[in-house]
Design an enzyme around this catalytic site. Structure first.
Site, mmCIF file in Angstrom:
data_model
loop_
_atom_site.group_PDB
_atom_site.id
_atom_site.type_symbol
_atom_site.label_atom_id
_atom_site.label_comp_id
_atom_site.label_asym_id
_atom_site.label_seq_id
_atom_site.Cartn_x
_atom_site.Cartn_y
_atom_site.Cartn_z
ATOM 1 N N VAL A 260 0.853 -1.195 0.000
ATOM 2 C CA VAL A 260 0.000 0.000 0.000
ATOM 3 C C VAL A 260 0.886 1.241 0.000
ATOM 4 O O VAL A 260 1.808 1.348 0.812
ATOM 5 C CB VAL A 260 -0.907 0.043 1.257
ATOM 6 C CG1 VAL A 260 -1.892 1.202 1.158
ATOM 7 C CG2 VAL A 260 -1.637 -1.268 1.438
ATOM 8 N N GLU B 83 0.851 -5.984 -10.582
ATOM 9 C CA GLU B 83 -0.565 -5.738 -10.277
ATOM 10 C C GLU B 83 -1.356 -5.827 -11.577
ATOM 11 O O GLU B 83 -1.509 -4.831 -12.286
ATOM 12 C CB GLU B 83 -0.749 -4.350 -9.644
ATOM 13 C CG GLU B 83 -0.234 -4.245 -8.223
ATOM 14 C CD GLU B 83 -0.739 -2.992 -7.500
ATOM 15 O OE1 GLU B 83 -1.419 -2.152 -8.131
ATOM 16 O OE2 GLU B 83 -0.444 -2.875 -6.305
ATOM 17 N N HIS C 101 -4.261 -3.139 -12.247
ATOM 18 C CA HIS C 101 -4.033 -1.692 -12.183
ATOM 19 C C HIS C 101 -3.538 -1.145 -13.527
ATOM 20 O O HIS C 101 -2.446 -1.462 -13.966
ATOM 21 C CB HIS C 101 -3.015 -1.385 -11.072
ATOM 22 C CG HIS C 101 -2.729 0.075 -10.871
ATOM 23 N ND1 HIS C 101 -3.016 0.746 -9.690
ATOM 24 C CD2 HIS C 101 -2.162 1.001 -11.681
ATOM 25 C CE1 HIS C 101 -2.643 2.004 -9.794
ATOM 26 N NE2 HIS C 101 -2.111 2.187 -10.995
#
Ligand SMILES: [Zn+2]
Length: 256
Positions: A162, A220, A223
């Protein structure tokens, strides 16, 4: 006597013919194997001189940032570069998310074509405020603390998945997470469709597997990032992630 001489002649001719054929066969075989051996280095050489991606990348083992480029589509935000305070996007709502209003037309065109191709793209996350990003980060830290880590460790581990406030690409309004942010998204037809077509609408896979050392973010598949069609096409052709592409363009500007 004459007959014997003629027979000898015949035999010699036959022998010569046979030897000739054997030599021809050996030569053909040798040429074939030599060609096989040579074909590989030749192909590799041709590829290295022909591929613009390799040429561009040979000078980009690392990336260097000397400031944001003027083009808003190339705004670079990552673990080390924070969201500039004066670039706050003008937002528009699409479905359940908000994005920079300048990307809405391309985004909707992409969703429409995908749907027409029988692929259902859903929007899970778009713009995120810095406050919201900090909440997500603190939540991850708390989870790690709960697992028994000390604060320093908990923050370090949280930072791997994150981003800190102001360091998430979602702060730009130019990033979108698709289809529920699932680790297995790369096994779906939706992902394969995006791989083939996203660039046509100006989107790129922002954190590819093989670029994680440069982006600072692990793979990812969900994304995607808007950079506009022209840049998306070039990034695809040159096989550059955004960090590399911005470095590449900056170097080009400095040379001209
Ligand atoms: Zn994301």
């Amino acid at each position: 006597m004459k007959q014997t001489a003629a027979m000898w002649k015949k035999t010699v001719f036959c022998l010569l013919g046979l030897i000739g054929m054997v030599i021809l066969l050996a030569a053909t075989t040798a040429v074939f194997f030599l060609a096989l051996e040579w074909s590989e280095p030749d192909a590799a050489q041709a590829a290295s001189s022909a591929s613009p991606a390799q040429a561009a990348q040979s000078s980009l083992n690392t990336w260097e940032f000397t400031g944001q480029l003027e083009d808003w589509r190339l705004l670079l935000v990552n673990n080390t570069i924070s969201m500039p305070k004066d670039k706050m996007p003008d937002l528009e709502t699409v479905g359940i998310i908000q994005v920079d209003r300048r990307i809405v037309d391309d985004l909707q065109a992409m969703l429409k074509t995908a749907s027409g191709d029988g692929v259902e793209l859903t929007l899970s996350s778009g713009y995120r405020s810095e406050e919201r990003q900090e909440e997500l980060f603190q939540k991850a830290v708390e989870d790690n603390r709960f697992l028994g880590m000390n604060l320093e460790m908990a923050e370090a581990v949280a930072a791997e998945s994150v981003a800190r406030a102001g360091h998430s690409e979602h702060n730009t309004g130019l990033a979108i997470d698709f289809n529920g942010v699932l680790e297995t998204f790369d096994e779906t037809p939706e992902y394969r469709w995006l791989q083939r077509h996203a660039y046509e609408y100006g989107f790129v896979l922002r954190y590819p597997q093989e670029k994680s050392e440069l982006t600072g973010i692990r793979f990812e598949p969900w994304h995607f990032r808007y950079v506009g069609q022209e840049h998306a096409e070039k990034m695809r052709l040159l096989n550059l992630c955004l960090e590399e592409y911005v470095t590449y363009l900056t170097a080009q500007q400095n040379h001209s």
